[in-house]
Enzyme design. Structure first.
Site: not given
Ligand code: ADP
Length: 176
Positions: A14, A85
């Site tokens: 997340g 990781s």
């Molecule tokens: P991960 O791959 O690290 O598990 P995801 O990319 O699947 O995370 O999900 C990140 C979530 O957070 C998405 O819903 C995205 O829209 C939200 N988000 C909010 N702020 C950011 C940011 N600055 N960068 C990336 N995602 C963000």
């Protein structure tokens, strides 16, 4: 001439690794670069016996990703690796194997914000007992933040587009 690069994005579930990777890949491709994205889940499910999320399985998964990076690097300008990781030793292995062609990017988020976003519902499943051993939640599988990453993207103070621009600029700057 572009220097072939592995861009390893580490951070809690997340944190925004996938979101940022997709945006960065688009940006790099629009500059004519050949990009491969190695998502941890894809590698995990390709195995005959799918890997789980125990510390041992996470380490094996990370090792396999390092091997794929090594094999694939000559064919790509940039390999993006958005994988949690959580273990410093796995990331140190990656650095040892890939050397200067790898940069480590810490996609930073607090556990509170990550579980508020919960894009895959994993924190909710952990809370309800459906899922066990979610990285960073239980002591059994801690998240060890990198001590000396090449870049930190603080996703709580910068939006996704700004994080992606910063990373893309970093990659393009290195490749000149
Ligand atoms: P991960 O791959 O690290 O598990 P995801 O990319 O699947 O995370 O999900 C990140 C979530 O957070 C998405 O819903 C995205 O829209 C939200 N988000 C909010 N702020 C950011 C940011 N600055 N960068 C990336 N995602 C963000």
């Amino acid at each position: 001439m572009i220097q072939h690069q592995v861009v390893w994005l580490t951070g809690l579930s997340g944190a925004g690794k996938t979101t940022i990777s997709v945006k960065v890949a688009n940006r790099l491709e629009s500059h004519g670069l050949k990009v491969l994205t190695l998502d941890g889940d894809v590698v995990r499910s390709k195995r005959e016996i799918p890997l789980g999320f125990s510390p041992e399985d996470i380490r094996v998964n990370n090792m396999l990703i390092i091997e794929i990076c090594q094999e694939s690097l000559p064919d790509y300008d940039v390999i993006l690796v958005p994988v949690i990781s959580p273990f410093a030793d796995s990331r140190a292995n990656a650095k040892e194997t890939l050397g200067n062609s790898m940069i480590e990017v810490y996609v930073r988020v607090s556990l509170e914000e990550a579980s508020r976003r919960d894009p895959k519902g994993l924190y909710r499943d952990q809370e309800s007992g459906k899922l066990q051993g979610l990285v960073g939640v239980e002591d059994e599988v801690p998240y060890q933040p990198p001590e000396n990453p090449n870049l930190i993207l603080d996703t709580e103070s910068l939006d996704a587009d700004s994080c992606a621009s910063e990373l893309a600029d970093h990659i393009l700057g290195r490749s000149q």
